[in-house]
Scaffold this motif. Structure first.
Motif, PDB file in Angstrom:
ATOM      1  N   ILE A 128       0.835  -1.198   0.000  1.00  0.00           N
ATOM      2  CA  ILE A 128       0.000   0.000   0.000  1.00  0.00           C
ATOM      3  C   ILE A 128       0.874   1.253   0.000  1.00  0.00           C
ATOM      4  CG2 ILE A 128      -1.789  -1.204   1.316  1.00  0.00           C
ATOM      5  CD1 ILE A 128      -0.938   0.583   3.738  1.00  0.00           C
ATOM      6  N   ASP A 129       0.326   2.338  -0.499  1.00  0.00           N
ATOM      7  CA  ASP A 129       0.964   3.648  -0.354  1.00  0.00           C
ATOM      8  C   ASP A 129       0.845   4.018   1.116  1.00  0.00           C
ATOM      9  OD1 ASP A 129       1.089   6.545  -0.006  1.00  0.00           O
ATOM     10  OD2 ASP A 129       0.997   6.714  -2.190  1.00  0.00           O
ATOM     11  N   ALA A 130       1.976   4.206   1.768  1.00  0.00           N
ATOM     12  CA  ALA A 130       1.966   4.561   3.182  1.00  0.00           C
ATOM     13  C   ALA A 130       2.614   5.925   3.417  1.00  0.00           C
ATOM     14  CB  ALA A 130       2.677   3.487   4.009  1.00  0.00           C
ATOM     15  N   THR A 131       2.556   6.774   2.399  1.00  0.00           N
ATOM     16  CA  THR A 131       3.047   8.139   2.581  1.00  0.00           C
ATOM     17  C   THR A 131       2.055   8.895   3.468  1.00  0.00           C
ATOM     18  OG1 THR A 131       1.900   8.957   0.610  1.00  0.00           O
ATOM     19  CG2 THR A 131       4.139   8.112   0.310  1.00  0.00           C
ATOM     20  N   LEU A 132       2.416  10.101   3.856  1.00  0.00           N
ATOM     21  CA  LEU A 132       1.560  10.890   4.731  1.00  0.00           C
ATOM     22  C   LEU A 132       0.541  11.726   3.964  1.00  0.00           C
ATOM     23  CD1 LEU A 132       4.252  12.018   7.336  1.00  0.00           C
ATOM     24  CD2 LEU A 132       2.716  10.032   7.411  1.00  0.00           C
ATOM     25  N   GLY A 168     -11.478   8.859   0.107  1.00  0.00           N
ATOM     26  CA  GLY A 168     -12.578   8.227   0.817  1.00  0.00           C
ATOM     27  C   GLY A 168     -12.535   8.344   2.324  1.00  0.00           C
ATOM     28  N   GLY A 169     -11.614   9.145   2.840  1.00  0.00           N
ATOM     29  CA  GLY A 169     -11.558   9.322   4.279  1.00  0.00           C
ATOM     30  C   GLY A 169     -10.844   8.220   5.041  1.00  0.00           C
ATOM     31  N   GLU A 170     -10.339   7.215   4.343  1.00  0.00           N
ATOM     32  CA  GLU A 170      -9.597   6.153   5.022  1.00  0.00           C
ATOM     33  C   GLU A 170      -8.244   6.686   5.495  1.00  0.00           C
ATOM     34  OE1 GLU A 170      -9.208   2.602   2.740  1.00  0.00           O
ATOM     35  OE2 GLU A 170     -11.341   2.457   2.280  1.00  0.00           O
ATOM     36  N   THR A 171      -7.687   6.049   6.493  1.00  0.00           N
ATOM     37  CA  THR A 171      -6.360   6.417   6.977  1.00  0.00           C
ATOM     38  C   THR A 171      -5.415   5.244   6.789  1.00  0.00           C
ATOM     39  OG1 THR A 171      -6.717   5.650   9.251  1.00  0.00           O
ATOM     40  CG2 THR A 171      -7.378   7.927   8.713  1.00  0.00           C
ATOM     41  N   MET A 172      -4.138   5.527   6.756  1.00  0.00           N
ATOM     42  CA  MET A 172      -3.160   4.466   6.586  1.00  0.00           C
ATOM     43  C   MET A 172      -3.204   3.461   7.744  1.00  0.00           C
ATOM     44  SD  MET A 172       0.175   3.710   7.788  1.00  0.00           S
ATOM     45  CE  MET A 172       0.965   5.294   8.118  1.00  0.00           C
ATOM     46  N   PRO A 173      -3.250   3.898   9.012  1.00  0.00           N
ATOM     47  CA  PRO A 173      -3.335   2.926  10.105  1.00  0.00           C
ATOM     48  C   PRO A 173      -4.576   2.039  10.033  1.00  0.00           C
ATOM     49  CG  PRO A 173      -2.647   5.046  10.945  1.00  0.00           C
ATOM     50  CD  PRO A 173      -3.070   5.272   9.523  1.00  0.00           C
ATOM     51  N   THR A 179       9.643   8.952   2.777  1.00  0.00           N
ATOM     52  CA  THR A 179      10.506   9.640   3.743  1.00  0.00           C
ATOM     53  C   THR A 179      10.644   8.812   5.015  1.00  0.00           C
ATOM     54  OG1 THR A 179       8.667  10.796   4.812  1.00  0.00           O
ATOM     55  CG2 THR A 179       9.688  11.890   2.897  1.00  0.00           C
ATOM     56  N   LEU A 180      11.609   9.177   5.844  1.00  0.00           N
ATOM     57  CA  LEU A 180      11.771   8.494   7.119  1.00  0.00           C
ATOM     58  C   LEU A 180      10.549   8.724   7.999  1.00  0.00           C
ATOM     59  CD1 LEU A 180      13.482   6.834   9.069  1.00  0.00           C
ATOM     60  CD2 LEU A 180      14.535   8.976   9.848  1.00  0.00           C
ATOM     61  N   GLU A 181       9.984   9.925   7.945  1.00  0.00           N
ATOM     62  CA  GLU A 181       8.798  10.235   8.740  1.00  0.00           C
ATOM     63  C   GLU A 181       7.643   9.292   8.399  1.00  0.00           C
ATOM     64  OE1 GLU A 181       5.935  14.088   9.839  1.00  0.00           O
ATOM     65  OE2 GLU A 181       7.281  14.170   8.115  1.00  0.00           O
ATOM     66  N   SER A 182       7.414   9.071   7.112  1.00  0.00           N
ATOM     67  CA  SER A 182       6.331   8.165   6.723  1.00  0.00           C
ATOM     68  C   SER A 182       6.679   6.721   7.055  1.00  0.00           C
ATOM     69  CB  SER A 182       5.997   8.317   5.238  1.00  0.00           C
ATOM     70  OG  SER A 182       7.106   8.018   4.419  1.00  0.00           O
ATOM     71  N   ALA A 183       7.959   6.373   7.001  1.00  0.00           N
ATOM     72  CA  ALA A 183       8.386   5.023   7.358  1.00  0.00           C
ATOM     73  C   ALA A 183       8.124   4.743   8.838  1.00  0.00           C
ATOM     74  CB  ALA A 183       9.865   4.839   7.042  1.00  0.00           C
ATOM     75  N   ILE A 184       8.448   5.705   9.676  1.00  0.00           N
ATOM     76  CA  ILE A 184       8.221   5.554  11.116  1.00  0.00           C
ATOM     77  C   ILE A 184       6.725   5.431  11.408  1.00  0.00           C
ATOM     78  CG2 ILE A 184       8.375   6.753  13.337  1.00  0.00           C
ATOM     79  CD1 ILE A 184      11.055   7.924  12.357  1.00  0.00           C
ATOM     80  N   ALA A 185       5.926   6.247  10.726  1.00  0.00           N
ATOM     81  CA  ALA A 185       4.476   6.202  10.926  1.00  0.00           C
ATOM     82  C   ALA A 185       3.906   4.861  10.485  1.00  0.00           C
ATOM     83  CB  ALA A 185       3.820   7.344  10.159  1.00  0.00           C
ATOM     84  N   ALA A 186       4.396   4.343   9.380  1.00  0.00           N
ATOM     85  CA  ALA A 186       3.900   3.065   8.871  1.00  0.00           C
ATOM     86  C   ALA A 186       4.250   1.920   9.818  1.00  0.00           C
ATOM     87  CB  ALA A 186       4.473   2.804   7.478  1.00  0.00           C
ATOM     88  N   ALA A 187       5.480   1.924  10.294  1.00  0.00           N
ATOM     89  CA  ALA A 187       5.893   0.886  11.237  1.00  0.00           C
ATOM     90  C   ALA A 187       5.068   0.960  12.517  1.00  0.00           C
ATOM     91  CB  ALA A 187       7.380   1.023  11.544  1.00  0.00           C
ATOM     92  N   ALA A 188       4.819   2.177  12.996  1.00  0.00           N
ATOM     93  CA  ALA A 188       4.017   2.363  14.206  1.00  0.00           C
ATOM     94  C   ALA A 188       2.581   1.880  14.003  1.00  0.00           C
ATOM     95  CB  ALA A 188       4.020   3.827  14.624  1.00  0.00           C
ATOM     96  N   ALA A 189       2.109   1.966  12.753  1.00  0.00           N
ATOM     97  CA  ALA A 189       0.736   1.551  12.443  1.00  0.00           C
ATOM     98  C   ALA A 189       0.624   0.042  12.252  1.00  0.00           C
ATOM     99  CB  ALA A 189       0.248   2.268  11.189  1.00  0.00           C
TER     100      ALA A 189
END
Length: 234
Positions: free
Chosen positions: A103-107, A112-117, A137-147
């Protein structure tokens, strides 16, 4: 609720994942041709295959026994997110037989209002599939891993507004991800030679995805022809 019966990620470690894709208007886009590419890749040692569209996933599933990373590129008005943008696209890819959903996990804002998490949670909980997060980016990578993403790839480095000034491969981003994340980091995008693939592994990539340099006949031939014509015009 379906369950993840085994972990396809284990068999990807330290190996080559071949992205078998072709432009929609190309003769190579035929599911049978894509499946032949995939089988040839596995015969030569590829540990996984990355595919776009349910039809291609279904065709390849019949020909190979290695893990399939599936996605569905869909352009939706009002959103720049196009790699498996919504849960319904993930459902179709899962039903076709993919082991891992990319999936695209950028920020960026999702359609449709869905969120990556929430998308990752649905793929895990309702489909019982692992998730590869394509980031820029690293920021999106960290967010994806956290999700809860199971794999994080450098796939979109150089292809978003935040990274358009850079050219893949994202070796710097890969290094940051390896040092920061607890989940496997995948190097994807811009790998044009075996030496570059080896460099990615040496920098800590869990696995390497190569597409155009191996299976991108349309783009490769176009580049060669453009270069030759340019030389003749001098």
């Amino acid at each position: 609720m379906s369950q993840i019966s085994s972990d396809p990620i284990d068999s990807l470690k330290g190996g080559l994942i071949v992205s078998c894709q072709a432009p929609a208007g190309s003769p190579m886009h035929d599911p049978g041709v894509i499946a032949a590419m995939a089988e040839a890749s596995v015969n030569q040692g590829a540990v996984g295959i990355r595919l776009d569209t349910p039809a291609h996933v279904a065709a390849v599933k019949q020909r190979v026994a290695v893990p399939i990373i599936g996605l569905w590129k869909q352009s939706i008005p009002g959103s720049e997110v196009y790699i498996t943008p919504q849960f319904r696209h993930a459902v179709a890819i899962a039903q076709a037989g993919a082991d891992i959903i990319a999936i695209d996990a950028t920020l960026r804002q999702r359609p449709g209002g869905e969120t990556m998490p929430s998308l990752i949670q649905q793929i895990h909980g309702e489909l019982g599939k692992r998730v590869m997060a394509d980031v820029d980016t690293l920021e999106s990578a960290i967010a994806a891993a956290a999700a809860g993403a199971d794999l994080v790839g450098t796939t979109l480095y150089g292809y978003t507004a935040a990274t358009r000034q850079f050219s893949p491969p994202g070796f710097d981003l890969l290094t940051q991800m390896v040092e920061t994340l607890k989940v496997p980091a995948i190097c994807e995008g811009g790998i044009r030679s075996p030496a570059m693939a080896q460099q990615a592994i040496n920098q800590g990539a869990y696995a390497v995805v190569v597409g155009t340099a191996i299976t991108g006949i349309d783009l490769q031939v176009k580049a060669y022809c453009s270069a030759i014509k340019g030389k003749l015009a001098e």
